[in-house]
Design a protein around this motif. Structure first.
Motif, PDB file in Angstrom:
ATOM      1  N   LEU A   3       2.898  -2.367  -0.557  1.00 41.05           N
ATOM      2  CA  LEU A   3       1.983  -1.544  -1.332  1.00 41.05           C
ATOM      3  C   LEU A   3       2.365  -0.067  -1.227  1.00 41.05           C
ATOM      4  O   LEU A   3       2.638   0.453  -0.125  1.00 41.05           O
ATOM      5  CB  LEU A   3       0.546  -1.728  -0.833  1.00 41.05           C
ATOM      6  CG  LEU A   3      -0.095  -3.097  -1.090  1.00 41.05           C
ATOM      7  CD1 LEU A   3      -1.464  -3.168  -0.422  1.00 41.05           C
ATOM      8  CD2 LEU A   3      -0.220  -3.365  -2.587  1.00 41.05           C
ATOM      9  N   THR A   4       2.366   0.578  -2.352  1.00 47.90           N
ATOM     10  CA  THR A   4       2.577   2.031  -2.374  1.00 47.90           C
ATOM     11  C   THR A   4       1.262   2.731  -2.073  1.00 47.90           C
ATOM     12  O   THR A   4       0.182   2.101  -2.034  1.00 47.90           O
ATOM     13  CB  THR A   4       3.092   2.466  -3.753  1.00 47.90           C
ATOM     14  OG1 THR A   4       2.083   2.159  -4.737  1.00 47.90           O
ATOM     15  CG2 THR A   4       4.387   1.733  -4.104  1.00 47.90           C
TER      16      THR A   4
ATOM     17  N   PHE B  84       1.748   5.725  13.246  1.00 58.33           N
ATOM     18  CA  PHE B  84       2.930   5.073  13.825  1.00 58.33           C
ATOM     19  C   PHE B  84       4.203   5.572  13.142  1.00 58.33           C
ATOM     20  O   PHE B  84       5.191   5.918  13.824  1.00 58.33           O
ATOM     21  CB  PHE B  84       2.817   3.558  13.665  1.00 58.33           C
ATOM     22  CG  PHE B  84       4.041   2.805  14.127  1.00 58.33           C
ATOM     23  CD1 PHE B  84       4.199   2.469  15.464  1.00 58.33           C
ATOM     24  CD2 PHE B  84       5.057   2.466  13.230  1.00 58.33           C
ATOM     25  CE1 PHE B  84       5.337   1.788  15.886  1.00 58.33           C
ATOM     26  CE2 PHE B  84       6.194   1.783  13.649  1.00 58.33           C
ATOM     27  CZ  PHE B  84       6.330   1.445  14.981  1.00 58.33           C
ATOM     28  N   ASN B  85       4.192   5.619  11.817  1.00 52.18           N
ATOM     29  CA  ASN B  85       5.400   6.037  11.098  1.00 52.18           C
ATOM     30  C   ASN B  85       5.739   7.495  11.361  1.00 52.18           C
ATOM     31  O   ASN B  85       6.923   7.876  11.461  1.00 52.18           O
ATOM     32  CB  ASN B  85       5.208   5.814   9.596  1.00 52.18           C
ATOM     33  CG  ASN B  85       5.183   4.330   9.239  1.00 52.18           C
ATOM     34  OD1 ASN B  85       5.756   3.504   9.951  1.00 52.18           O
ATOM     35  ND2 ASN B  85       4.526   3.991   8.137  1.00 52.18           N
TER      36      ASN B  85
ATOM     37  N   LYS C 153      10.401   7.001   5.056  1.00 53.05           N
ATOM     38  CA  LYS C 153       9.573   6.241   4.126  1.00 53.05           C
ATOM     39  C   LYS C 153      10.056   6.343   2.678  1.00 53.05           C
ATOM     40  O   LYS C 153       9.335   6.005   1.736  1.00 53.05           O
ATOM     41  CB  LYS C 153       8.125   6.701   4.200  1.00 53.05           C
ATOM     42  CG  LYS C 153       7.451   6.402   5.535  1.00 53.05           C
ATOM     43  CD  LYS C 153       7.512   4.907   5.867  1.00 53.05           C
ATOM     44  CE  LYS C 153       6.752   4.071   4.855  1.00 53.05           C
ATOM     45  NZ  LYS C 153       6.881   2.622   5.119  1.00 53.05           N
ATOM     46  N   SER C 154      11.309   6.799   2.509  1.00 57.80           N
ATOM     47  CA  SER C 154      11.855   6.789   1.152  1.00 57.80           C
ATOM     48  C   SER C 154      12.052   5.362   0.662  1.00 57.80           C
ATOM     49  O   SER C 154      12.104   5.106  -0.536  1.00 57.80           O
ATOM     50  CB  SER C 154      13.192   7.539   1.124  1.00 57.80           C
ATOM     51  OG  SER C 154      14.133   6.921   2.008  1.00 57.80           O
TER      52      SER C 154
ATOM     53  N   GLY D  63       9.647   0.933   8.681  1.00 59.88           N
ATOM     54  CA  GLY D  63       8.417   1.144   9.427  1.00 59.88           C
ATOM     55  C   GLY D  63       7.360   0.093   9.132  1.00 59.88           C
ATOM     56  O   GLY D  63       7.662  -1.033   8.725  1.00 59.88           O
ATOM     57  N   LYS D  64       6.128   0.518   9.372  1.00 58.40           N
ATOM     58  CA  LYS D  64       5.008  -0.378   9.118  1.00 58.40           C
ATOM     59  C   LYS D  64       4.455  -0.139   7.726  1.00 58.40           C
ATOM     60  O   LYS D  64       4.378   1.006   7.269  1.00 58.40           O
ATOM     61  CB  LYS D  64       3.909  -0.190  10.157  1.00 58.40           C
ATOM     62  CG  LYS D  64       4.271  -0.689  11.542  1.00 58.40           C
ATOM     63  CD  LYS D  64       3.066  -0.607  12.484  1.00 58.40           C
ATOM     64  CE  LYS D  64       3.399  -1.213  13.833  1.00 58.40           C
ATOM     65  NZ  LYS D  64       2.232  -1.184  14.764  1.00 58.40           N
ATOM     66  N   ASN D  65       4.040  -1.251   7.062  1.00 61.55           N
ATOM     67  CA  ASN D  65       3.537  -1.152   5.698  1.00 61.55           C
ATOM     68  C   ASN D  65       2.491  -2.228   5.442  1.00 61.55           C
ATOM     69  O   ASN D  65       2.453  -3.246   6.133  1.00 61.55           O
ATOM     70  CB  ASN D  65       4.668  -1.324   4.680  1.00 61.55           C
ATOM     71  CG  ASN D  65       5.752  -0.282   4.817  1.00 61.55           C
ATOM     72  OD1 ASN D  65       5.602   0.824   4.326  1.00 61.55           O
ATOM     73  ND2 ASN D  65       6.827  -0.642   5.511  1.00 61.55           N
TER      74      ASN D  65
END
Length: 414
Positions: free
Chosen positions: A282-283, A310-311, A318-319, A324-326
């Motif tokens: 998800l964006t 966290f990120n 995050k590009s 990372g976490k999403n």
């Protein structure tokens, strides 16, 4: 009776009848007199005894005496005294006809055995009806035990009757019968198996009257309405009746739903199949759009903050969303289902509630709902389950997911 028989015989001889004719007419007149007396005596005796029992049943609060009358126990008992009188009168009636005396004596004895068995059967049926009226025994296989007693009583009665007819002493008759025990076991195999099975079913409490069982081998799926020595009757939900051998309950596998009835809910175990190509990360824009859904707003805000922290702390690039976490749309949808199920009024909150992924299939990813409805009645259970999945199926597109279904002819035309 002796004086009467001599008087009739002497009267006929004095009138010029031969001894043989006098004996025959004397026997017929005595037989007619005895039959009339027995008929009248039996009629009045039956009326008196049945009347006494009827009055007692009206005065008593117990149902047992009512059941005695219903199963004709007083009526059958009333027949016993006339039969005894008839047996005593046989030697006098046929005193000049020894062969007829033997024949009719044996006939009365055999009839007395049958009458005794009728009385026993009436008493056993009374006990059966009475025990079934007790709440603690209503679901027990009482019929099986009554049938066992009846088989035992009829067996003894038949053996005794054959002994009387053949003139062989009972113990000698039984000894001779023992040599044919293998044949007897073969003939009564189902009865013996049913008897053993009914005992095991009762002792182990495997099936009770009123239980819902599913027996795929015999096509049975419904409520047990009768358990007898040889068969178990199941009324299926389409109102048909399936008969199952009693011994099949211990020799084959079947499902008893009593545990569900005794528990606090009925299990819901159904999956939605999601097309895997519709699953994605998800964006930020998608997350903000989903925050409009009230059930998961708090979850998205709390979880989003934890992910961003966290990120940031780990300087995640995050590009690319994969880093990372999403949040994923299917993960958020799974959380939505869990929240919706926990809030549903038809779900028992004290029992297991779980939303889980199953192993992916060629059709897609199954997301299974595992919970228990608080209402176990079939129609209400189906309504609750349909209500839940109506909502979930309609909710799928809000998470940018697609449910799987096989293509129709319209799809191929397009």
């Amino acid at each position: 009776m002796i004086m009467t028989s001599h008087w009739i015989f002497d009267f006929l001889v004095d009138r010029g009848f031969s001894d043989s004719w006098a004996e025959t007419i004397n026997m017929l007149i005595l037989l007619l007199i005895v039959l009339i007396v027995l008929f009248v005596f039996d009629y009045f005796l039956r009326k008196v005894i049945v009347g006494i029992f009827n009055r007692l049943s009206l005065l008593s609060k117990s149902k047992f005496d009512d059941l005695l009358v219903k199963n004709k126990v007083p009526r059958n008992i009333a027949h016993i005294i006339p039969v005894v009188v008839a047996y005593k009168a046989i030697p006098e009636i046929f005193r000049d006809f020894p062969n007829a005396e033997i024949f009719f004596s044996k006939t009365i004895e055999v009839f007395g055995i049958v009458l005794f068995l009728w009385v026993v059967r009436s008493l056993l049926n009374t006990f059966k009806d009475f025990l079934k009226s007790l709440a603690s025994l209503r679901d027990k296989p009482i019929d099986s035990y009554i049938q066992v007693f009846m088989i035992f009583a009829w067996s003894i009665g038949l053996f005794y009757a054959f002994s009387i007819i053949s003139g062989i002493e009972l113990w000698k008759f039984l000894t001779a019968l023992g040599t044919a025990s293998a044949v007897i076991i073969l003939v009564f195999k189902d009865t013996i198996l049913g008897f053993v099975a009914s005992i095991q079913v009762s002792i182990n409490d495997m099936v009770r009257i009123g239980d819902w069982i599913t027996f795929e081998k015999y096509g049975a799926d419904g409520d047990v309405i009768e358990i007898t020595l040889a068969t178990v009757k199941v009324q299926n939900f389409d109102k048909t009746i399936t008969t199952i051998p009693t011994y099949a309950l211990i020799s084959d596998s079947f499902k008893n739903w009593r545990g569900m009835d005794d528990s606090g809910g009925r299990r819901i175990k159904r999956a939605l199949i999601i097309k895997q190509e519709s699953i994605k990360f998800l964006t930020k824009e998608s997350v903000e759009a989903l925050k409009k859904i009230e059930l998961i707003r708090n979850y998205l805000e709390t979880r989003g903050k934890a992910i961003n922290t966290f990120n940031s702390e780990n300087e995640i690039d995050k590009s690319l969303l994969i880093n990372g976490k999403n949040l994923t749309n299917v993960g958020v949808f799974r959380k939505y289902i869990d929240t919706y199920i926990n809030a549903h009024s038809g779900i028992n909150k004290d029992m297991t509630i779980m939303v889980r992924h199953l192993e992916p299939t060629p059709q897609g990813l199954p997301i299974e709902v595992y919970a228990f409805s608080s209402d176990k009645r079939w129609a209400n259970y189906e309504y609750i389950m349909a209500d839940i999945f109506d909502h979930l199926l309609a909710a799928i597109p809000y998470f940018e997911l697609e449910g799987f279904e096989l293509p129709s002819s319209a799809n191929f035309k397009k």
